[in-house]
Design an enzyme around this catalytic site. Structure first.
Site, mmCIF file in Angstrom:
data_model
loop_
_atom_site.group_PDB
_atom_site.id
_atom_site.type_symbol
_atom_site.label_atom_id
_atom_site.label_comp_id
_atom_site.label_asym_id
_atom_site.label_seq_id
_atom_site.Cartn_x
_atom_site.Cartn_y
_atom_site.Cartn_z
ATOM 1 N N ASP A 194 0.758 -1.114 0.111
ATOM 2 C CA ASP A 194 -0.128 -0.040 -0.013
ATOM 3 C C ASP A 194 0.936 1.266 0.053
ATOM 4 O OD1 ASP A 194 -2.592 -1.048 -0.019
ATOM 5 O OD2 ASP A 194 -2.537 -1.417 2.151
ATOM 6 N N TYR A 211 -9.992 0.661 3.073
ATOM 7 C CA TYR A 211 -9.121 0.317 4.399
ATOM 8 C C TYR A 211 -8.567 1.967 4.672
ATOM 9 C CZ TYR A 211 -7.771 -3.132 7.707
ATOM 10 O OH TYR A 211 -7.647 -4.129 8.515
HETATM 11 NI NI NI Z 1 -7.177 -5.967 8.209
#
Ligand code: NI
Length: 629
Positions: free
Chosen positions: A290, A376
């Site tokens: 990420d 997320y």
């Molecule tokens: Ni997670």
């Protein structure tokens, strides 16, 4: 400007135009990121205000006409291109053009539209497509493909949570370079009925018995900011934001009775990987880097008072380079404030009942950023305390990845989290690069365990002792945590002693933290070997800044990048200018309580002085006068 000052919009603009004039780019070139390259350490440490230096802007992007990513360095001092490279293996991070190209290609793909119809979805405008970096290219794509895999969600309710509506089984590959698509259909599963609602307007009944908590600092916070220099209590440091690594701290010092004592030259996240352990065709391929793949700094939230942070807040804005080569700004990208942190220390003298107890309140300076990467959220919070302690706390929240299941049964690799919804098991592994500078650049690292000595001198046989072992080479320093032995790693300056004659030091206190659970020959380990050990130590080298493949992590297939490669030579790390790398994180076994939105889960580590000071440095903290009850 100070060499560590972030670049301005003007610098980015002039760097981009110098590159366009002097480089080898076509009209189709786009940018993934641009930032002021950090000069050599010597230049930074010996910098005098006003003294000249060559200011370099690094520009990273992708040129569709060439089908390759590029890495350029431009001197804005001289107005000329300093270096230019076409990248051989790997690609620059995701940019907005890719997302548009992915949408254009996938919404025009007949097989994909057919897949939607098979699932009863006639109107593709009701579909949300999430492009995932492909990890590795599809074997039928060209070798230099800039490949994405898409997963899709039904977005028929404009205010709803589309992540609760996975369109199971349908995956679309897109090479944005050629526009080529490949569709995989792994079979139809009905879309789950659970709404997944969490927005305040959608929650049936909000609780009504929470009374306000207000933080007031009538005289303002005890922090001074000068440009990017922060002074708080006895601490001094510099704050910057790297487009890939996010929040970075530089030149962390502590004023010890008038002595400016350095502790860290640079500290920040270097890389991270999120491998999934479930073999489902929807998830097995996921191992998101990420930071390197998506440019974490570009995913920063603009933080708003009263929600993300509470109290008297100081914000730093952040200048970034847009896809089109135009700079833009994220306002309030970094939040800084003070927090009360309970008791710092206390003693009540039980034999002098008439005297007041001595008690001091702890407080901490908080410097934080929050990033949204698809479904997320990652928050990175640095804390500085009055007693010389530094802490990193990562906050993981947002919405977990899911699958729809027809039989309402979960498994040990994808537990059921809601009706007809499973969530795959995965890890979040972060590697922090900590360039220590404990009272000078030459430092050594000890592993300190506490061991039982049942045969030793202890009359009850219950003795134990602390054992410090020098880690003298890079390979000796590839270590794991051991909470059963209270294991810490102590970074010392062997040539500087405290009043007691001990070498001054700081200890890295890890938390219970996994390493990669992926097999040693697996693709995630090959591409990101930094996740295999909790500790790595390397001698400082200006070109070893990334734990993994850095700015060209996207689609790289190399196994000779980052820490496993740096440490092959097994260099000496004893009494050297050294860098400590700490991999930590969580293995996330999703639970019903993580649905529909996940309460913050924490990961992190602490840096604590060990003999750095001659005694508790917070004895001079005054008692708090006003105590309201
Ligand atoms: Ni997670």
């Amino acid at each position: 400007m100070h060499p560590l000052d972030p670049c301005t919009k003007q610098e980015l603009t002039s760097a981009v135009s110098a590159l366009r004039e002097q480089g080898d780019l076509s009209e189709q070139a786009v940018f993934s990121c641009g930032y002021a390259a950090e000069p050599e350490k010597d230049l930074v440490l010996n910098f005098e205000p006003g003294s000249p230096y060559d200011r370099i802007i690094r520009l990273i992007g992708y040129d569709k006409a060439k089908g390759r990513s590029f890495d350029a360095h431009v001197s804005v001092t001289k107005g000329e291109l300093a270096s230019f490279t076409w990248v051989e293996n790997g690609h620059s991070p995701v940019n907005m053009n890719d997302v548009i190209d992915v949408y254009t290609a996938i919404f025009a793909d007949e097989a994909w539209l057919e897949g939607l119809k098979k699932r009863g979805i006639e109107d593709p405008s009701q579909v949300h497509v999430e492009p995932w970096v492909a990890g590795i290219p599809h074997p039928d794509f060209p070798q230099n493909a800039r490949a994405y895999r898409t997963i899709a969600f039904l977005n028929s309710d404009p205010e709803g949570n589309y992540y609760a509506k996975p369109i199971e089984g349908l995956i679309g590959w897109v090479d944005v370079n050629t526009g080529q698509t490949i569709v995989e259909d792994h079979g139809v599963v009905p879309i789950p009925e659970d709404s997944g609602d969490y927005a305040a307007a959608r929650v049936e009944r909000l609780r009504d018995d929470l009374r306000p908590i207000e933080i007031t600092q009538p005289d303002g916070p005890s922090v001074d900011v000068e440009g990017r220099i922060v002074r708080w209590q006895k601490w001094q440091l510099r704050v910057s934001v790297h487009p890939i690594e996010g929040l970075v701290l530089h030149d962390v010092r502590y004023n010890d009775d008038g002595r400016e004592r350095p502790i860290l030259y640079r500290a920040g996240l270097s890389d991270m990987v999120v491998p999934y352990g479930d073999a489902s065709p929807m998830h097995y391929w996921k191992h998101a880097f990420d930071a390197g793949e998506t440019a974490l700094g570009h995913m920063a939230n603009s933080l708003k008072l009263g929600c993300d942070c509470l109290g008297e807040i100081y914000y730093f804005d952040n200048v970034l380079l847009g896809t089109d080569g135009e700079p833009f700004e994220i306002e309030n990208a970094v939040c800084m404030h003070e927090e009360d942190y309970g008791i710092l220390w206390k003693h009540t003298n039980a034999f002098r009942p008439e005297s007041d107890p001595e008690v001091r309140r702890s407080r901490r300076l908080v410097i934080s950023m929050i990033h949204t990467v698809g479904n997320y959220e990652y928050g990175f919070f640095w804390y500085f305390y009055l007693d010389g302690t530094i802490q990193m706390e990562i906050k993981l929240t947002g919405i977990v990845g899911v699958s729809a299941v027809a039989d309402n049964v979960g498994s040990d690799t994808a537990p059921l989290v809601a009706q007809s919804i499973t969530s795959p098991i995965h890890q979040h592994l972060f590697c922090f690069r900590l360039d220590f500078n404990v009272d000078g650049s030459e430092n050594s690292v000890y592993e300190v365990d506490v061991e039982a000595t049942p045969d030793g001198p202890h009359p009850y046989g219950s003795g134990f002792r602390s054992v410090a072992r020098l880690l003298s080479t890079e390979q000796e320093a590839q270590r794991e945590i051991d909470p059963t032995r209270s294991r810490v790693w102590r970074i010392v300056n062997p040539d500087v002693k405290n009043k007691l004659g001990q070498p001054v030091g700081y200890k890295l206190l890890p938390q219970a933290s996994p390493t990669s659970l992926c097999g040693p020959d697996s693709i995630p380990v090959k591409r990101g070997g930094f996740a295999q050990h909790n500790l790595w130590v390397t001698p400082y080298s200006a070109d070893e800044m990334s734990a993994g493949a850095g700015a060209f992590t996207n689609l790289h297939t190399r196994d000779d990048v980052g820490l496993p490669s740096y440490t092959k030579a097994n260099r000496s790390i004893e009494n050297k200018d050294l860098v400590v790398w700490h991999t930590l994180g969580v293995t996330h076994v999703p639970r019903p309580e993580d649905w529909p939105i996940m309460p913050v889960e924490y990961a992190g580590f602490t840096l604590m002085p060990v003999g750095f000071f001659d005694k508790n440095p917070s004895v001079d903290v005054p008692p708090t006068k006003a105590c309201k009850s």
